[in-house]
Design a protein around this motif. Structure first.
Motif, PDB file in Angstrom:
ATOM      1  N   SER A   7       0.657  -1.041  -0.300  1.00  0.00           N
ATOM      2  CA  SER A   7       0.027  -0.193  -0.513  1.00  0.00           C
ATOM      3  C   SER A   7       0.908   1.273  -0.066  1.00  0.00           C
ATOM      4  O   SER A   7       1.871   1.175   0.262  1.00  0.00           O
ATOM      5  CB  SER A   7      -1.061   0.145   1.023  1.00  0.00           C
ATOM      6  N   ARG A  73       3.664 -10.571  10.669  1.00  0.00           N
ATOM      7  CA  ARG A  73       2.454 -10.835  10.522  1.00  0.00           C
ATOM      8  C   ARG A  73       1.029 -11.879  11.251  1.00  0.00           C
ATOM      9  O   ARG A  73       1.948 -12.720  12.918  1.00  0.00           O
ATOM     10  CB  ARG A  73       2.226 -11.791   9.404  1.00  0.00           C
ATOM     11  N   ASN A  85      -2.870  -9.976   6.188  1.00  0.00           N
ATOM     12  CA  ASN A  85      -1.555  -9.071   5.586  1.00  0.00           C
ATOM     13  C   ASN A  85       0.326  -8.904   6.397  1.00  0.00           C
ATOM     14  O   ASN A  85      -0.785  -9.140   7.623  1.00  0.00           O
ATOM     15  CB  ASN A  85      -1.576  -7.960   4.700  1.00  0.00           C
ATOM     16  N   LEU A 112       1.397  -2.012   4.400  1.00  0.00           N
ATOM     17  CA  LEU A 112       1.097  -3.053   4.091  1.00  0.00           C
ATOM     18  C   LEU A 112       1.536  -3.808   3.029  1.00  0.00           C
ATOM     19  O   LEU A 112       1.529  -3.691   2.027  1.00  0.00           O
ATOM     20  CB  LEU A 112      -0.583  -3.746   4.746  1.00  0.00           C
ATOM     21  N   HIS A 114       0.481  -6.999   0.594  1.00  0.00           N
ATOM     22  CA  HIS A 114      -1.333  -7.373   0.055  1.00  0.00           C
ATOM     23  C   HIS A 114      -0.857  -8.711  -0.696  1.00  0.00           C
ATOM     24  O   HIS A 114      -1.602  -9.308  -0.380  1.00  0.00           O
ATOM     25  CB  HIS A 114      -1.965  -6.361  -0.593  1.00  0.00           C
ATOM     26  N   HIS A 115       0.330  -9.043  -0.942  1.00  0.00           N
ATOM     27  CA  HIS A 115       0.876  -9.922  -1.546  1.00  0.00           C
ATOM     28  C   HIS A 115       2.109 -10.099  -2.371  1.00  0.00           C
ATOM     29  O   HIS A 115       2.047  -9.425  -2.456  1.00  0.00           O
ATOM     30  CB  HIS A 115      -0.791 -10.347  -2.475  1.00  0.00           C
TER      31      HIS A 115
END
Length: 216
Positions: A7, A73, A85, A112, A114-115
């Motif tokens: 992000s 996490r 996340n 963050l 995210h993937h």
């Protein structure tokens, strides 16, 4: 493999700043510590995290010349399965003790992921993995402050082995931390106010634990 998507974070000055107090204490003091925090905090919930600590290589242009980076996490309390996340916390060089002798103050950027492969992403930024552990305990909230009380455990235990504390004495850690704060241009001093709140918690806990600046 797709690249991790993070992000958006701060891209120009000023950099957010956070303040931290730390202390360790014997397991025999845990009930008293939790009781006192319950009286003075606004809420609490279980804490179970996986944390990986990276250091900068020091190479010019890597973005990792100073400070450290931590990946965090959440873990399920019962199963220890990872959920949610990754949080990437870039922690820059702390301010010298002469400016804030009682509390650790440092620029900090939280983002963050995210993937994607978070560890590979961090390595590509110029950081090297140092160690990892899990935290398990309780986190209290007091205003905007986070007050964590936890033990550190070995990561990723293989059945039938259970995780064991990194400290053979089983000691606990209490950590009082502000969120990352951006200083305003006006007369308000939000960082100063947050530091004062941390020092209030220090005073509340005096006699049980000695919360202080710990360089890390």
């Amino acid at each position: 493999m797709s690249a991790p998507i993070a992000s958006p974070g701060p891209t120009s000055a000023p950099t957010p700043t956070e303040a931290t107090l730390l202390a360790s204490f014997a397991p025999s003091l845990l009930p008293a510590v939790l009781d006192r925090l319950t009286l003075h905090a606004h809420s609490s919930q279980p804490l179970h995290l996986r944390e990986i600590v990276f250091s900068g290589k020091g190479g010019a242009g890597t973005g990792a010349e100073e400070g450290m980076l931590r990946l965090r996490r959440e873990l399920d309390w019962e199963t220890a399965e990872e959920k949610g996340n990754w949080l990437m916390a870039v922690l820059l060089k702390p301010e010298p003790p002469r400016f804030n002798p009682d509390i650790l103050v440092r620029p900090a950027i939280h983002t963050l992921i995210h993937h994607g492969d978070a560890q590979a992403f961090v390595s590509a930024l110029g950081y090297q993995k140092k160690f990892e552990f899990t935290k398990k305990g309780t986190v209290f909230s007091r205003g905007t402050l986070s007050i964590q009380v936890y033990q550190l455990f070995t990561p990723d235990p293989q059945p039938p082995h259970a995780p064991h504390p990194l400290d053979p004495t089983g000691s606990y850690i209490i950590e009082v931390k502000t969120p990352p704060i951006l200083q305003s241009a006006g007369p308000a001093n939000p960082l100063g106010a947050a530091i004062a709140q941390c020092l209030e918690v220090r005073d509340v806990m005096r006699g049980l634990v000695d919360l202080k600046r710990v360089d890390q």
